[in-house]
Design an enzyme around this catalytic site. Structure first.
Site, PDB file in Angstrom:
ATOM      1  N   HIS A  67     -38.509 -50.277  -7.717  1.00  0.00           N
ATOM      2  CA  HIS A  67     -38.239 -48.908  -8.142  1.00  0.00           C
ATOM      3  C   HIS A  67     -37.477 -48.166  -7.060  1.00  0.00           C
ATOM      4  O   HIS A  67     -37.509 -48.547  -5.885  1.00  0.00           O
ATOM      5  CB  HIS A  67     -39.547 -48.167  -8.463  1.00  0.00           C
ATOM      6  CG  HIS A  67     -40.505 -48.132  -7.313  1.00  0.00           C
ATOM      7  ND1 HIS A  67     -41.335 -49.185  -7.004  1.00  0.00           N
ATOM      8  CD2 HIS A  67     -40.778 -47.177  -6.397  1.00  0.00           C
ATOM      9  CE1 HIS A  67     -42.074 -48.885  -5.951  1.00  0.00           C
ATOM     10  NE2 HIS A  67     -41.758 -47.668  -5.562  1.00  0.00           N
ATOM     11  N   CYS A 187     -46.114 -43.180  -0.687  1.00  0.00           N
ATOM     12  CA  CYS A 187     -45.205 -44.289  -0.426  1.00  0.00           C
ATOM     13  C   CYS A 187     -43.806 -43.722  -0.313  1.00  0.00           C
ATOM     14  O   CYS A 187     -43.578 -42.550  -0.650  1.00  0.00           O
ATOM     15  CB  CYS A 187     -45.288 -45.352  -1.524  1.00  0.00           C
ATOM     16  SG  CYS A 187     -44.647 -44.824  -3.129  1.00  0.00           S
TER      17      CYS A 187
END
Length: 669
Positions: A67, A187
């Protein structure tokens, strides 16, 4: 969610077109391009690869979630692929058979990102993943994914409302109060791992009978935990790969600090660990907003931790070195080599005299440079032990300067200070004293211990070693100097701004703390070699553009300036796309430049600046010759390597076509 995924974005037999994670990402991204969701395939895949390089996106349970946020994405999009053979995404338990490619625009709105994050949470649901593995067609898989995506306003799984609706059975003898934990997950992208770690921790907490509240610092923004909730917590878990924002809110609590993947893969262990720390009375003392607010797992080896601690000190030291070194170099350039003998400008300054201005620059630079070793030591200790490490670290670094232990003394002082503070923090203390520990007790005791050790125990031996190193650098000549130049050039170009590059740079900068002719030569060789990779890639994209993608050719334009400015990281996009050809070619050119710089006797008093400090370089014309030679070697090497790959690919394709043609022609009887 219905707008983000359609049946055209689902491939239930991705093995037909992909056997690696790069090929899988490309196969799914091509479907996005076909629907107009992605505008530049290569540019988008470069962003996916850059995110993957930060941390593998494979998860336990056979899941891969490549992603990224990218300027090449027109709207938030999700593509799904299923692999019968499995594709390696770096998960500890093996390859992934469920691959989700999540694409978010660089400026995606919060609602869309929240929905994508909700999907990330659902990947922790075994029933959901089992149903996806059993789906017989693309539309069924699409409906499953749409049905499991929640709108941003809905209550996420594991929330307080759900826990109220489905309470855990009461224990026959429940404790008066449950153990309370607050957690932060984050993250680099803030789309997937952030929310999956939160979901995993919440599930484990319910099973353990623990009250846990999570603050997800994701791309969709975050809501700070109520200070009352933090104050009532018995422990803290940080599962993060980027710095925790406002980390000092959690000071004074038993804390477990790990990477975000640990929050996904072993949440029960983290909860048990923080409970054990609370039982022992271990606490942390404050924020750790340093460049090494580390993303490492708790299982990091000592070598990895040591590198992070040292890089913390170096990263804070470099601005002092850059400012001080450039000011000193300008002072010499304007006032000549005797400017260091000028009287203090506080006592004698003539406004119309260039020598006075040169002396002013030189003396300001000297003061900035005087902080070099204390800052190095202080922030090594900071990287190890947070804010309480600053005082003993600075004290130890100042002692190193006082006893002429130099750069090596600063390294030792920082490590000792951090270790002493970490040792003190492990001592169990009464709760009433915890408030004064970080600001009074720890700085007092640790400074006394570090000062004693540096003055009376290890300081003098380190000073002798520093003196020997200085003498060795001063005596470098001939073959020895050239060999050192080759080694430094290889180190600067091996990882393009990574740990090995920083080690070589730190070695050169450390020499400037005790300036000699030898240390100036080392600094010149390091900077010259560090300029080679981006300049070589820029030149290669100019003379052989057909060997590079459109995105790489655009990056090549920026690489001219980055290389000229001594920003080695300008070559990273090229190395990420083709490491087996770009890195060896860069190392070859860097070694040539480093060797020539040392052979020519070039010197440099400034620690940074690239071609903009050439007038401050000893032997400037020969220095430029060394750089041009290295850039030429790297350019030729990368063109030859890439050209060989293209030729091999073409021959392979031609051979395949000929074989297919032969099969179509009936054999002669």
């Amino acid at each position: 969610m219905s707008e983000m995924i359609t049946a055209e974005l689902v491939d239930l037999e991705i093995d037909r077109s992909a056997g690696t994670k790069e090929a899988a990402a490309r196969a799914l991204a091509e479907r996005m391009v076909a629907l107009g969701r992605v505008t530049d395939l290569d540019g988008f895949l470069a962003d996916v690869a850059a995110r993957e390089a930060q941390m593998p996106t494979g998860l336990d349970g056979g899941i891969g979630i490549p992603h990224c946020r990218s300027a090449h994405v027109t709207e938030p999009t999700l593509a799904f692929g299923r692999s019968a053979e499995g594709i390696d995404f770096g998960a500890p338990d093996g390859p992934a058979d469920l691959i989700f490619l999540i694409a978010a625009p660089a400026g995606a709105d919060d609602a869309h990102l929240t929905i994508l994050s909700s999907l990330a949470r659902q990947l922790m649901d075994e029933e959901f993943t089992t149903a996806l593995r059993a789906a017989q067609d693309a539309q069924t898989a699409t409906d499953l994914i749409r049905g499991n995506g929640r709108a941003s306003g809905e209550q996420p799984a594991g929330s307080a409302a759900e826990e109220t609706a489905d309470p855990q059975p009461e224990d026959p003898a429940p404790p008066a109060e449950p153990f309370r934990i607050v957690a932060v997950t984050s993250c680099p992208t803030g789309i997937a791992h952030t929310y999956m770690a939160a979901e995993s921790l919440e599930n484990a907490a319910r099973e353990a009978g623990v009250e846990l509240t999570v603050e997800t610092q994701g791309s969709a923004g975050f809501t700070r935990l109520d200070p009352a909730v933090i104050g009532a917590a018995d422990g803290v878990i940080f599962a993060h790969d980027v710095p925790v924002r406002d980390k000092d809110r959690f000071a004074g609590k038993p804390t477990v600090d790990v990477g975000v993947k640990a929050g996904i893969s072993r949440p029960a262990e983290l909860i048990a660990e923080v409970r054990a720390k609370a039982a022992r009375g271990e606490i942390t003392s404050g924020a750790k907003a340093s460049p090494v607010d580390d993303a490492g797992e708790s299982g990091d080896g000592y070598g990895t931790k040591l590198r992070k601690w040292l890089m913390s000190g170096v990263s804070y030291m470099v601005p002092f070195v850059a400012a001080g070194g450039l000011l000193i170099a300008l002072g010499f350039a304007i006032g000549g080599w005797k400017i260091d003998k000028a009287p203090s400008v506080a006592e004698h300054f003539v406004w119309t005299d260039t020598t006075s201005w040169a002396a002013l620059l030189f003396q300001i630079g000297g003061l900035a440079f005087a902080f070099l070793v204390p800052v190095l030591a202080g922030y090594i200790a900071y990287g190890m032990a947070d804010r309480p490490g600053l005082v003993p670290g600075f004290v130890g670094g100042s002692v190193a300067v006082t006893i002429n232990a130099g750069f090596l003394g600063g390294l030792a002082a920082g490590l000792i200070a951090g270790a002493v503070v970490m040792g003190i923090q492990r001592v169990r203390i009464p709760a009433v004293l915890r408030g004064i520990m970080p600001v009074v007790v720890i700085p007092l005791i640790s400074s006394a211990i570090v000062g004693f050790l540096m003055f009376l125990v290890i300081g003098k031996p380190i000073a002798s070693l520093q003196s020997a190193l200085t003498d060795w650098l001063e005596g470098l000549s001939g073959a020895n100097a050239i060999i050192l130049g080759v080694i430094l050039g290889l180190m600067m170009c091996f990882d393009l701004g990574g740990p090995l590059n920083k080690v070589a740079y730190a070695f050169a900068v450390g020499g400037l703390a005790n300036p000699t002719e030898g240390s100036f030569k080392v600094m010149a060789a390091v900077m010259a070699a560090g300029m080679v990779p981006p300049l070589a890639m820029a030149l290669a994209t100019t003379v052989r553009g057909r060997l590079f993608t459109k995105t790489e050719r655009e990056n090549g334009k920026a690489a001219w300036f980055l290389g000229a400015s001594f920003i080695t990281e300008g070559a990273i996009p090229f190395a990420a796309a083709d490491p087996l050809r770009v890195i060896p070619a860069s190392m070859l050119g860097g070694a040539v430049t480093g060797a020539l710089s040392m052979a020519f006797g070039c010197t440099l008093r400034a620690p940074h600046g690239g071609i903009f400090v050439v007038p401050l370089i000893g032997q400037p014309l020969l220095y430029l010759v060394a750089i041009v030679a290295g850039v030429g070697v790297s350019t030729v090497a990368v063109i030859l390597l890439k050209g060989a790959r293209k030729t091999a690919s073409s021959e392979s394709a031609t051979g395949a076509e000929e074989a297919a043609a032969e099969e179509r022609v009936p054999a002669a009887v």
